[in-house]
Design a protein around this motif. Structure first.
Motif, PDB file in Angstrom:
ATOM      1  N   PHE A 394       0.848  -1.186   0.000  1.00  0.00           N
ATOM      2  CA  PHE A 394       0.000   0.000   0.000  1.00  0.00           C
ATOM      3  C   PHE A 394       0.884   1.236   0.000  1.00  0.00           C
ATOM      4  CE2 PHE A 394      -2.294  -3.456   2.016  1.00  0.00           C
ATOM      5  CZ  PHE A 394      -3.452  -3.482   1.260  1.00  0.00           C
ATOM      6  N   THR A 395       0.285   2.386  -0.187  1.00  0.00           N
ATOM      7  CA  THR A 395       1.089   3.608  -0.224  1.00  0.00           C
ATOM      8  C   THR A 395       1.408   4.117   1.178  1.00  0.00           C
ATOM      9  OG1 THR A 395      -0.964   4.795  -0.544  1.00  0.00           O
ATOM     10  CG2 THR A 395       0.347   4.384  -2.496  1.00  0.00           C
ATOM     11  N   PHE A 396       1.073   3.324   2.179  1.00  0.00           N
ATOM     12  CA  PHE A 396       1.401   3.676   3.562  1.00  0.00           C
ATOM     13  C   PHE A 396       1.772   2.367   4.258  1.00  0.00           C
ATOM     14  CE2 PHE A 396      -3.112   3.291   2.674  1.00  0.00           C
ATOM     15  CZ  PHE A 396      -3.477   2.232   3.483  1.00  0.00           C
ATOM     16  N   THR A 397       2.430   2.474   5.402  1.00  0.00           N
ATOM     17  CA  THR A 397       2.845   1.288   6.134  1.00  0.00           C
ATOM     18  C   THR A 397       1.663   0.730   6.906  1.00  0.00           C
ATOM     19  OG1 THR A 397       4.657   2.769   6.618  1.00  0.00           O
ATOM     20  CG2 THR A 397       4.917   0.525   7.337  1.00  0.00           C
ATOM     21  N   THR A 398       1.533  -0.560   6.930  1.00  0.00           N
ATOM     22  CA  THR A 398       0.442  -1.165   7.697  1.00  0.00           C
ATOM     23  C   THR A 398       1.029  -2.053   8.786  1.00  0.00           C
ATOM     24  OG1 THR A 398       0.334  -2.978   6.111  1.00  0.00           O
ATOM     25  CG2 THR A 398      -1.209  -1.157   5.790  1.00  0.00           C
ATOM     26  N   ARG A 399       0.178  -2.370   9.747  1.00  0.00           N
ATOM     27  CA  ARG A 399       0.557  -3.241  10.862  1.00  0.00           C
ATOM     28  C   ARG A 399      -0.144  -4.564  10.646  1.00  0.00           C
ATOM     29  NH1 ARG A 399      -1.307  -2.123  16.391  1.00  0.00           N
ATOM     30  NH2 ARG A 399      -2.473  -0.355  15.552  1.00  0.00           N
ATOM     31  N   TRP A 400       0.574  -5.656  10.799  1.00  0.00           N
ATOM     32  CA  TRP A 400      -0.017  -6.965  10.561  1.00  0.00           C
ATOM     33  C   TRP A 400      -1.146  -7.225  11.561  1.00  0.00           C
ATOM     34  CZ3 TRP A 400      -0.881 -10.070   6.934  1.00  0.00           C
ATOM     35  CH2 TRP A 400      -1.308 -11.381   7.180  1.00  0.00           C
ATOM     36  N   MET A 401      -2.295  -7.681  11.053  1.00  0.00           N
ATOM     37  CA  MET A 401      -3.430  -7.996  11.914  1.00  0.00           C
ATOM     38  C   MET A 401      -3.395  -9.492  12.188  1.00  0.00           C
ATOM     39  SD  MET A 401      -6.226  -6.770  13.328  1.00  0.00           S
ATOM     40  CE  MET A 401      -7.924  -7.132  13.745  1.00  0.00           C
ATOM     41  N   SER A 402      -3.019  -9.842  13.402  1.00  0.00           N
ATOM     42  CA  SER A 402      -2.914 -11.249  13.760  1.00  0.00           C
ATOM     43  C   SER A 402      -4.297 -11.887  13.819  1.00  0.00           C
ATOM     44  CB  SER A 402      -2.228 -11.348  15.113  1.00  0.00           C
ATOM     45  OG  SER A 402      -2.375 -12.647  15.625  1.00  0.00           O
ATOM     46  N   ALA A 403      -4.370 -13.161  13.475  1.00  0.00           N
ATOM     47  CA  ALA A 403      -5.644 -13.883  13.565  1.00  0.00           C
ATOM     48  C   ALA A 403      -5.900 -14.339  15.005  1.00  0.00           C
ATOM     49  CB  ALA A 403      -5.621 -15.084  12.627  1.00  0.00           C
ATOM     50  N   ASP A 404      -4.863 -14.294  15.824  1.00  0.00           N
ATOM     51  CA  ASP A 404      -4.977 -14.705  17.224  1.00  0.00           C
ATOM     52  C   ASP A 404      -5.663 -13.602  18.034  1.00  0.00           C
ATOM     53  OD1 ASP A 404      -4.636 -15.384  19.841  1.00  0.00           O
ATOM     54  OD2 ASP A 404      -2.443 -15.664  19.728  1.00  0.00           O
ATOM     55  N   PRO A 405      -6.837 -13.896  18.610  1.00  0.00           N
ATOM     56  CA  PRO A 405      -7.546 -12.843  19.350  1.00  0.00           C
ATOM     57  C   PRO A 405      -6.733 -12.289  20.526  1.00  0.00           C
ATOM     58  CG  PRO A 405      -8.688 -14.966  19.554  1.00  0.00           C
ATOM     59  CD  PRO A 405      -7.596 -15.156  18.554  1.00  0.00           C
ATOM     60  N   CYS A 406      -5.750 -13.033  21.010  1.00  0.00           N
ATOM     61  CA  CYS A 406      -4.929 -12.541  22.111  1.00  0.00           C
ATOM     62  C   CYS A 406      -3.853 -11.562  21.634  1.00  0.00           C
ATOM     63  CB  CYS A 406      -4.291 -13.701  22.865  1.00  0.00           C
ATOM     64  SG  CYS A 406      -5.529 -14.658  23.766  1.00  0.00           S
ATOM     65  N   GLU A 407      -3.794 -11.355  20.336  1.00  0.00           N
ATOM     66  CA  GLU A 407      -2.862 -10.341  19.808  1.00  0.00           C
ATOM     67  C   GLU A 407      -3.617  -9.186  19.165  1.00  0.00           C
ATOM     68  OE1 GLU A 407      -0.097 -12.397  17.277  1.00  0.00           O
ATOM     69  OE2 GLU A 407       0.624 -13.638  18.938  1.00  0.00           O
ATOM     70  N   GLN A 408      -4.924  -9.165  19.376  1.00  0.00           N
ATOM     71  CA  GLN A 408      -5.743  -8.099  18.790  1.00  0.00           C
ATOM     72  C   GLN A 408      -6.232  -7.148  19.873  1.00  0.00           C
ATOM     73  OE1 GLN A 408      -8.986  -9.983  16.752  1.00  0.00           O
ATOM     74  NE2 GLN A 408      -7.663 -10.944  15.216  1.00  0.00           N
ATOM     75  N   PRO A 409      -6.522  -5.922  19.489  1.00  0.00           N
ATOM     76  CA  PRO A 409      -7.106  -5.002  20.465  1.00  0.00           C
ATOM     77  C   PRO A 409      -8.566  -5.363  20.723  1.00  0.00           C
ATOM     78  CG  PRO A 409      -7.032  -3.972  18.299  1.00  0.00           C
ATOM     79  CD  PRO A 409      -6.333  -5.292  18.168  1.00  0.00           C
ATOM     80  N   VAL A 410      -9.068  -4.922  21.854  1.00  0.00           N
ATOM     81  CA  VAL A 410     -10.508  -5.017  22.097  1.00  0.00           C
ATOM     82  C   VAL A 410     -11.119  -3.775  21.438  1.00  0.00           C
ATOM     83  CG1 VAL A 410     -12.304  -5.136  23.863  1.00  0.00           C
ATOM     84  CG2 VAL A 410     -10.097  -6.272  24.219  1.00  0.00           C
ATOM     85  N   VAL A 411     -12.158  -3.998  20.626  1.00  0.00           N
ATOM     86  CA  VAL A 411     -12.652  -2.937  19.744  1.00  0.00           C
ATOM     87  C   VAL A 411     -14.013  -2.426  20.192  1.00  0.00           C
ATOM     88  CG1 VAL A 411     -13.423  -2.490  17.374  1.00  0.00           C
ATOM     89  CG2 VAL A 411     -11.291  -3.729  17.776  1.00  0.00           C
ATOM     90  N   TYR A 412     -14.183  -1.131  20.109  1.00  0.00           N
ATOM     91  CA  TYR A 412     -15.440  -0.449  20.465  1.00  0.00           C
ATOM     92  C   TYR A 412     -15.909   0.369  19.264  1.00  0.00           C
ATOM     93  CZ  TYR A 412     -13.838  -1.644  25.145  1.00  0.00           C
ATOM     94  OH  TYR A 412     -13.403  -2.338  26.241  1.00  0.00           O
ATOM     95  N   PHE A 413     -17.219   0.440  19.083  1.00  0.00           N
ATOM     96  CA  PHE A 413     -17.751   1.251  17.983  1.00  0.00           C
ATOM     97  C   PHE A 413     -18.685   2.331  18.506  1.00  0.00           C
ATOM     98  CE2 PHE A 413     -16.505  -2.455  15.438  1.00  0.00           C
ATOM     99  CZ  PHE A 413     -15.897  -1.824  14.364  1.00  0.00           C
ATOM    100  N   LEU A 414     -18.708   3.436  17.781  1.00  0.00           N
ATOM    101  CA  LEU A 414     -19.561   4.567  18.152  1.00  0.00           C
ATOM    102  C   LEU A 414     -21.011   4.124  18.311  1.00  0.00           C
ATOM    103  CD1 LEU A 414     -19.701   7.793  18.319  1.00  0.00           C
ATOM    104  CD2 LEU A 414     -20.627   7.632  16.012  1.00  0.00           C
ATOM    105  N   ASP A 415     -21.634   4.512  19.419  1.00  0.00           N
ATOM    106  CA  ASP A 415     -23.076   4.266  19.497  1.00  0.00           C
ATOM    107  C   ASP A 415     -23.884   5.496  19.907  1.00  0.00           C
ATOM    108  OD1 ASP A 415     -22.576   4.234  22.258  1.00  0.00           O
ATOM    109  OD2 ASP A 415     -24.124   2.718  22.599  1.00  0.00           O
TER     110      ASP A 415
END
Ligand SMILES: *[C@@H]1O[C@H](CO)[C@@H](O)[C@H](O)[C@H]1NC(C)=O
Ligand SMILES: *[C@@H]1O[C@H](CO)[C@@H](O)[C@H](O)[C@H]1NC(C)=O
Ligand SMILES: *[C@@H]1O[C@H](CO)[C@@H](O)[C@H](O)[C@H]1NC(C)=O
Length: 501
Positions: A394-415
């Motif tokens: 891509f035209t910018f650097t990306t961070r690898w998204m691990s498939a392991d849920p223990c290496e992922q952030p806990v995600v919140y969405f606008l409500d």
């Protein structure tokens, strides 16, 4: 002896010089005469060129600031205040939109247009390939339409509509609408965030020739077309004087580049013939990606959000909603604080050593470990490239998204979005429900699981701030949870503050 020789040669030189002078006196005079004549010629032709250049230019370049078009050209330019100080700031009324549409696509895509179009505020047209059927009324909230004039006389190789859509800038210009500073082109599935578009364009002197936009996120697309090209779906802006020049050359130019694929590439080629190159702005989003745009939008560059495109080709922004409803939710936040939309702030929760990232109006993340600022600012790669569905580049650097849920952030969405008092907002982000088997059961994650909601308070960002050198805003996190809610306050950073101080 040596002195004698010297004397002799000196004499020789003297006589030589003398004779040279004598024989050259007449030719010297002739040369001077010739030089004089040449100089007169030169002065005459230069003034002729300058005069004709200025006169032809000014008949085309009728600057909107000039009070009366009926005045003579010379007066017209004398009243023009070059210092620019008396020019009022650019607002939405100075923009004319040209949306490339077609009868085939508009019936579905008009919902995107209607999200951002403000009747009687936004100016411009959606340009169609044919007259709509007379029995169906044109939708009230859609941009008004025009039918492109005959474009079939132009050569093309792959896409005939490319020529038609490239000519929208010309047809818009020829409408001679008053007080136009910018022509903004977009596709019928482009969503513009017009307040931010105005903030971006207001930074530039519209009396100069500007071509402003962004290129593709996928390197394969930029290699195939050009890094220097404004991709049409993300939208691009052409200042009035550049449009005036472009109109003069466009039709001939289109035939030269008939082998090109899209309208945007044709415009790029013709703008290049004028000698103008792309001014890149990071808020125009072509969204030439596949999959989930989440990572990109959760780590938006420090630049105002101007546009989103290709939303039919990526996952809905909010996982529990369809794409149109997702956009409505995002636009709700945008209306509360346009300039801050998708602006990312991050800070650490010192007690637990968590990293917290907020993409205002969209999402929040908690990582139960410490990440550096440069990592947090780097988009998680939740998407693939446009053409080959590859993992980059891509035209910018990306961070690898691990498939392991223990290496992922806990995600919140606008409500929820609330405007509180004068110039302040409260936005609330609710924890995203985990899919089966996608939850990390490690003890380090347990305290994060007790955070059900993140409440963010922020002052309404002054759009004027986008005229200054951009700086990410800082945030503070409350020490303790209340009702399973974490409170975050976004504020301007202190003078010598960094994320680690
Ligand atoms: C041009 O701008 C300058 C700077 O603000 C202002 O002082 C001057 O009055 C303006 N002149 C005209 C003719 O508007
Ligand atoms: C935009 O600016 C013009 C001056 O150039 C002003 O007359 C007009 O009222 C402004 N419009 C809006 C919507 O602010
Ligand atoms: C826009 O302006 C026209 C003419 O002034 C008016 O008839 C129409 O109701 C307006 N539309 C909206 C949506 O305000």
């Amino acid at each position: 002896m040596s002195s004698q020789v010297r004397e002799q040669s000196h004499d020789l030189f003297k006589s030589f010089k003398f004779s040279l002078f004598r024989t050259d006196r007449i030719t010297g005079f002739l040369i001077t005469l010739l030089k004089g004549v040449l100089l007169i010629f030169l002065v005459n032709s230069v003034s002729l060129v300058v005069y004709s250049a200025f006169t032809t230019q000014t008949t085309w370049f009728r600057c909107p600031e000039c009070p009366s078009p009926t005045r003579s050209i010379v007066q017209h330019c004398e009243t023009f205040n070059v210092s620019g100080e008396n020019i009022e700031p650019t607002n939405i009324s100075h923009i004319v939109f040209g949306i490339g549409g077609s009868m085939n696509t508009w019936k579905d895509r008009r919902h995107y247009g209607e999200l951002w179009w403000q009747p009687n505020i936004t100016r411009g047209y959606v340009w169609l390939d044919e007259q709509p059927h007379s029995n169906a009324a044109w939708p009230q909230n859609s941009p008004p339409y025009r039918v492109s004039e005959d474009w079939t006389r132009f050569k093309f190789s792959s896409s005939r509509s490319g020529v038609r859509i490239a000519r929208i800038v010309l047809e818009s210009f020829r409408l001679r609408l008053p007080n136009v500073r910018w022509f903004v082109m977009g596709d019928d599935d482009t969503v513009f965030f017009t307040d931010n578009l105005v903030s971006v364009l207001a930074k530039y002197d519209h009396r100069q020739m500007y071509y402003i936009g962004g290129n593709s996120e996928s390197v394969e697309q930029d290699v195939m077309h050009s890094y220097g090209m404004a991709f049409g779906g993300g939208g691009f802006a052409i200042s009035y004087p550049l449009a005036a020049e472009l109109v003069k050359v466009l039709d001939g130019c289109l035939d030269r580049y008939y082998t090109f694929y899209g309208s945007d590439q044709r415009i790029w080629a013709c703008v290049n013939e004028i000698g103008v190159s792309l001014t890149e702005e990071q808020g125009f989003h072509q969204i030439d990606i596949r999959g989930d745009p989440y990572g990109l939008l959760a780590a938006h560059p420090v630049a105002p959000l101007v546009s989103l495109h290709h939303l039919d080709y990526v996952k809905p922004l909010f996982p529990s909603q369809n794409q149109l409803d997702s956009l409505r939710t995002l636009i709700q936040a945008y209306r509360a604080d346009p300039a801050r939309t998708l602006q990312q702030s991050f800070c650490y929760q010192p007690k637990h050593k968590w990293s917290v990232s907020i993409s205002w109006g969209y999402t929040a993340q908690i990582y139960p470990w410490l990440l550096s600022a440069s990592e947090l600012a780097m988009p998680l790669q939740t998407f693939q490239t446009w053409r080959s569905w590859a993992n980059g580049p891509f035209t910018f650097t990306t961070r690898w998204m691990s498939a392991d849920p223990c290496e992922q952030p806990v995600v919140y969405f606008l409500d929820r979005v609330t405007v509180v008092g004068e110039g302040e907002t409260l936005t609330s982000y609710k924890r995203h429900e985990f899919e089966a088997g996608k939850k990390c059961d490690r003890s380090t994650y347990a305290p994060v699981m007790s955070v059900h909601r993140i409440i963010v308070s922020a002052f309404t960002m002054d759009p004027w701030e986008w005229k200054m050198a951009p700086r990410r805003h800082c945030c503070d996190i409350s020490k303790n949870l209340k009702n399973k809610e974490m409170h975050v306050r976004i504020r301007h950073c202190e003078l010598s503050e960094t994320i680690t101080t």
